[in-house]
Every structure is written in C-alpha cells, then in structure tokens.
Scaffold this motif. Structure first.
Motif, PDB file in Angstrom:
ATOM      1  N   ALA A   1       0.778  -1.246  -0.146  1.00 37.93           N
ATOM      2  CA  ALA A   1       0.053   0.067   0.070  1.00 37.93           C
ATOM      3  C   ALA A   1       0.734   1.302  -0.122  1.00 37.93           C
TER       4      ALA A   1
ATOM      5  N   LYS B   1      -0.971   4.461  -0.906  1.00 41.30           N
ATOM      6  CA  LYS B   1      -2.120   4.587  -0.541  1.00 41.30           C
ATOM      7  C   LYS B   1      -2.283   4.140   0.986  1.00 41.30           C
ATOM      8  N   LEU B   2      -3.380   4.499   1.639  1.00 44.51           N
ATOM      9  CA  LEU B   2      -3.474   4.022   3.070  1.00 44.51           C
ATOM     10  C   LEU B   2      -4.002   2.120   2.848  1.00 44.51           C
TER      11      LEU B   2
ATOM     12  N   GLN C   1      -6.025   0.335   4.208  1.00 46.37           N
ATOM     13  CA  GLN C   1      -7.336  -0.060   3.895  1.00 46.37           C
ATOM     14  C   GLN C   1      -7.990   0.348   2.687  1.00 46.37           C
ATOM     15  N   GLU C   2      -7.302   1.506   2.065  1.00 44.99           N
ATOM     16  CA  GLU C   2      -7.915   2.199   0.910  1.00 44.99           C
ATOM     17  C   GLU C   2      -7.683   1.199  -0.238  1.00 44.99           C
ATOM     18  N   TRP C   3      -6.103   0.804  -0.298  1.00 49.39           N
ATOM     19  CA  TRP C   3      -5.772  -0.235  -1.035  1.00 49.39           C
ATOM     20  C   TRP C   3      -6.324  -1.610  -0.961  1.00 49.39           C
ATOM     21  N   CYS C   4      -6.749  -1.906   0.059  1.00 48.96           N
ATOM     22  CA  CYS C   4      -7.465  -3.386   0.065  1.00 48.96           C
ATOM     23  C   CYS C   4      -8.806  -3.292  -0.436  1.00 48.96           C
ATOM     24  N   ASP C   5      -9.275  -2.093  -0.230  1.00 46.70           N
ATOM     25  CA  ASP C   5     -10.805  -1.854  -0.828  1.00 46.70           C
ATOM     26  C   ASP C   5     -10.727  -1.573  -2.295  1.00 46.70           C
ATOM     27  N   ASP C   6      -9.710  -1.031  -2.840  1.00 47.75           N
ATOM     28  CA  ASP C   6      -9.561  -1.105  -4.380  1.00 47.75           C
ATOM     29  C   ASP C   6      -9.116  -2.289  -5.107  1.00 47.75           C
TER      30      ASP C   6
ATOM     31  N   TRP D   1      -0.515  -2.323  11.231  1.00 48.05           N
ATOM     32  CA  TRP D   1      -1.609  -2.475  10.216  1.00 48.05           C
ATOM     33  C   TRP D   1      -1.975  -3.915  10.539  1.00 48.05           C
TER      34      TRP D   1
END
Ligand code: ME8
Length: 505
Positions: A60, A65-66, A68-73, A210
């Motif tokens: 990430a 990216k953060l 969580q943002e990376w995972c959500d994407d 994380w």
C-alpha cells in the motif's frame, strides 16, 4: 438432526498484488468440491482475502495509499476474477471486516485467560515476504529458507502462543489419523517437523500497526494468527453456535503445500486451545510451475488469469487445471498444454460428440428427441455418478474426469460402429430413434456430471438439449431418474469448444 454441511475452504489470499493463475487453481478446486457436494446435500464454500500484515502494508505504501484504501480497491479485482471463472462461493471473507476482527480478539482473550497466550520477549529473525519467524538454525546462508530473501532481526516484548504444550498431542493426533493431512508426502514432512519438536511463537507485533489491535494492550496480532481464524469467524464462532456447528469441523481445507505447516501444526493447536476440533482433512496441493519454478507474483512469472480466460475460455482452463495432473502434484503450465486439452479432450471428444449428435438429430429428426429404446451403453455406465462422486470427494479429480471421458469415447465409438447415417439410409427408423435417443440422454448425463467442472459450458449444453433455462445442478440421483423426454426440441448451435489455433498467438 440437520445434516452437517460440506464445508470447504481455500486459503485467504494476500492482496499485496494482483491475483494469478495459482490463486484461481485452489479456488476452482474448492468450487468443484462445493458444486459436487451440493448435488447431494448442503455445502458451504468460503474464500476471501488476507488483508493485514507488513507485506500488504508495504504494498500500500509503495502505491501511495492507506492500507485500507489499497485493500478496498483491490478486493473487487479478486471477486471479479472468481466470477470470470464461474466460481460460486457462499461467502467471501475479508480480514478487515468487523465480524472477523471481533472473533480474533475474542480468541486472543480466551487464550490469554487460559494461559496459552503469555507475555515474553521475542528476539529472532523474520521474513516479511513469508510473514514467518525463523530460528537461526533454519536459515539458509543467512536468508529465508523458503523464499531466499533477506530476513530482519526483531527484538520486542511479544505475546506468545504456547505451541510447545500441544506438541505431544499433535504427534498423537497425526499418528492416530494418518489420512488427515494429504498428500502423504506432506503428511510425512509435517510428521518430521513434529518429531523435531515445536516451539512457542510470537503472535504479536509492535513495530508496525496494520493489524488487529491486541485487546487491552499495545501492538497488533501476528498476521498468520489473525488469518487462520477466518475459517471460523466466517461461520459464526462464539457468535452463533448453531450455525458454527452446522459447518465445523470443515470437511476439507485446501492449501498450497508451502503453507501446510501453518494449517496442520499451528491451526489444530489453536483450535484445541479454544475447545474446537481440527478440520477433517487438510489437503496441501502442489504448485503450478513454469520452467520448474512456482508461479508467483514476486517471481515475475505470474500469468494474467483474466487474459487466459478470454483466450481459452474459463471452463477450458478449469478443465485443464483439474485434468492435467493428479491433484497434489506439481505440474507445469504452458499455453500449448492448455490448447491441447481444449482442442483434443474438449473439442474433438466431448464437443464433437455433442455437435454430431445434435446435427444428426437436425438432419434425421428435425431436431426433435425421438422415442427411446434400449440404451446398452448407458446401462454399462450406470455406476458413473457414484464413481465420479467418490473420486471427487477423495480429491481424485483427474480420475473422475477420466471416467466421464470413458463414456464420451464409448459414445463416440458407438457412432462409428452403429453408423446412424446407414441406419437412416436403410430406413431402420426404430433403431435410429433408439440410438439417437441414447446419444442425447448420454449427453444430458454428461452435462450433469461435468457441470461442477465446467458450469457455464455444461449449462449451455443443457440448453442445446432443449431442456430449457432450468439450472442443471439438480440432485444427481433425481436428475438421473428423469431421463430426457421424447419430443424435446434441441438446438444445434456453434461448437461448444471451438478449435484454437496456436499459430499467431
Ligand atoms: O499464503 N500453484 O496467501 P497467498 C498452485 N495469505 N497454487 C498456488 C500457486 C501456484 N503457483 N501460487 C499460489 C497466503 N497458489 C496467505 C494464506 S490462509 C489462512 C493465509 C495458491 O496470496 C495456493 O493455494 O500467498 C497457495 O497456498 C495460496 O495461493 C497462497 O496465496
């Protein structure tokens, strides 16, 4: 009492990069098992993503990216990949979901109360890539013994899991259940590790954040400890006991052989520590290789599975993955091999049987299924469903497919021998009717039996047979008890598996 569901799981995949064909492999195998199980009773198929840990956090950061943002994407990419391969999972767990995090914290607290989790000081080597701690004695030339990367020295006050306490019980369990880990080579390897002795290991990290917070403390829970618990958090451990016991213990947990140790040594010990039974079977399968090397995102030899599905058809790929090698062994991957399977087994054998049957039906009977007569070939294959189911539940997918292909070849051979065109010419109408009927009913049975392997193409064959838009995955027994109705209007259509030309790829 309610019948316990056939519960099958895949590893949850790290979303530190894009998925590759290796991830498709395990997930498709689980799908075949779940689809087959659903023909006989309830089943539950879980897959998902492993979203915590330093490796994902690093990916990430590198992408700006953060985490969580990376995972959500990235998650939609995994889900659309599985959809592209016609995978019908019942649940997709993400380790960043509150339903999972709650359970992990509860397990941690339970173990701390029991004394199975205790505070100590950890000093040792750590491989970020494999998210694994290593003893100095296990390092290979000072590097990680599995991936060959640099390891880092870690020294921190950590929470430990008392694995050593479970060493004798693990040994005893392995001895009493020689089939609970398959294949045998992996069982033997794990036995050897147990005989060497197992040590307590750290299940917390304080040098990055994380992960799931340690309840009432500082730091986060070690990613593997977090990840393993997905198999029980998804089915409601400590939240809904009835639901949990409708599924657990899992019928089979599929993993690649590189993570067998986590699933056959650490995992049963954690389950015992919370008063639960180990899964019935852990099957640690082999690797798909290219030039002898495991396919993996980091080796740069990963093949884009979306492109493969476009090029060969997802169902042809599914067939290839399950037919190419006995499940458990490594096998090498090449586009030539996929094309050969597609052109030979699917195009020339099965596809041709369907095409010639439906064409003859058009030519001689205006596409309408005639009256049945004797079905000597099908009578010889009466045991095929039981035979295939047994092979599939025993994870001998190649054997299951080979026995279905016996029927395909026998029917193709019967066409050559009976020469329907001659029967037509000689006006032997009743014989021609009986034979055409047998071919159509044979195809219908093949569509049913091969549906778990090639859900989309077999549904299409079903449609061509004129059975309509109904879904195939009937209970096998009742589907076999209701043969094709005479008078059904069939559809010829294009070849089911159009020939692929490798030239100019
Ligand atoms: O290990 N051949 O995730 P991961 C066959 N998050 N299968 C392959 C393969 C190959 N070349 N490459 C990958 C993790 N696989 C952890 C698991 S579970 C609680 C946590 C498949 O993204 C195979 O199933 O590295 C392997 O075990 C898995 O993908 C590893 O995926």
């Amino acid at each position: 009492m309610q019948q316990r569901a056939y519960y099958v799981t895949t590893p949850i995949y790290y979303i530190s990069g894009n998925p590759h064909i290796g991830h498709v492999y395990t997930t498709v195998v689980a799908d075949v098992l779940a689809r087959t199980a659903r023909t006989a009773g309830p089943a539950f198929f879980l897959t998902g993503t492993d979203e915590h840990g330093q490796k994902v956090a690093n990916a990430a950061t590198a992408a700006g990216k953060l985490p969580q943002e990376w995972c959500d994407d990235l998650v939609p990419r995994w889900q659309s990949l599985f959809a592209a391969y016609h995978v019908a999972y019942d649940d997709f767990i993400r380790t960043t979901q509150p339903r999972h995090e709650r359970v992990v914290q509860r397990v941690f607290e339970t173990l701390r109360e029991r004394g199975d989790v205790y505070l100590g000081t950890y000093e040792g080597w750590y491989c970020v890539f494999d998210e694994t701690f290593w003893l100095e004695s296990k390092l290979a030339g000072g590097k990680c013994p599995t991936c060959g990367r640099e390891v880092q020295w870690i020294s921190e006050d950590d929470w430990f899991f008392a694995l050593s306490k479970y060493g004798p019980r693990l040994l005893e369990y392995f001895r009493a259940h020689p089939d609970w880990v398959r294949p045998k080579s992996v069982y033997n390897e794990m036995m050897a590790l147990l005989e060497e002795g197992v040590e307590d290991f750290s299940i917390s990290r304080t040098n990055f954040d994380w992960g799931i917070p340690i309840p009432g403390g500082s730091g986060v829970i070690y990613v593997w400890f977090d990840a393993l618990l997905n198999y029980i958090s998804a089915i409601g451990w400590s939240v809904d006991d009835d639901r949990f016991h409708a599924y657990w213990p899992a019928a089979v947990q599929l993993v690649g052989k590189e993570i067998a140790r986590f699933h056959t040594i650490i995992w049963p010990a954690v389950l015992w520590a919370i008063g639960e039974a180990p899964p019935e079977l852990v099957f640690a399968h082999g690797w798909i290789t290219v030039e002898g090397q495991k396919i993996g995102k980091s080796l740069g030899n990963a093949v884009d599975p979306f492109a493969l599905a476009d090029r060969f058809g997802a169902d042809s790929l599914r067939y290839f993955l399950l037919r190419e090698a006995p499940f458990g062994s490594d096998f090498s991957y090449s586009e030539e091999k996929i094309a050969q399977r597609h052109n030979n087994d699917l195009g020339n054998d099965l596809g041709n049987l369907a095409h010639r049957t439906l064409s003859m039906l058009q030519r001689y009977r205006e596409g309408v299924v005639p009256a049945p007569g004797a079905t000597p070939v099908l009578a010889r294959f009466a045991e095929l469903p039981q035979h295939m189911r047994t092979a599939i539940f025993d994870l001998r997918f190649r054997d299951a497919l080979e026995s279905a292909w016996d029927l395909v070849t026998t029917l193709n051979r019967a066409v050559e021998e009976r020469k329907p065109w001659a029967l037509h010419k000689e006006e032997r109408g009743a014989e021609l009717d009986a034979f055409l009927y047998e071919l159509c009913e044979g195809l219908r049975r093949l569509a049913i039996l091969l549906h778990p392997f090639m859900p989309e193409r077999m549904q299409e064959l079903w449609r061509r047979l004129g059975i309509g838009e109904t879904r195939i995955d009937d209970a096998w027994e009742s589907a076999f008890a209701r043969p094709l109705a005479p008078g059904t209007h069939t559809i010829l259509g294009d070849p089911l598996f159009p020939r692929l030309d490798l030239v100019g790829k």
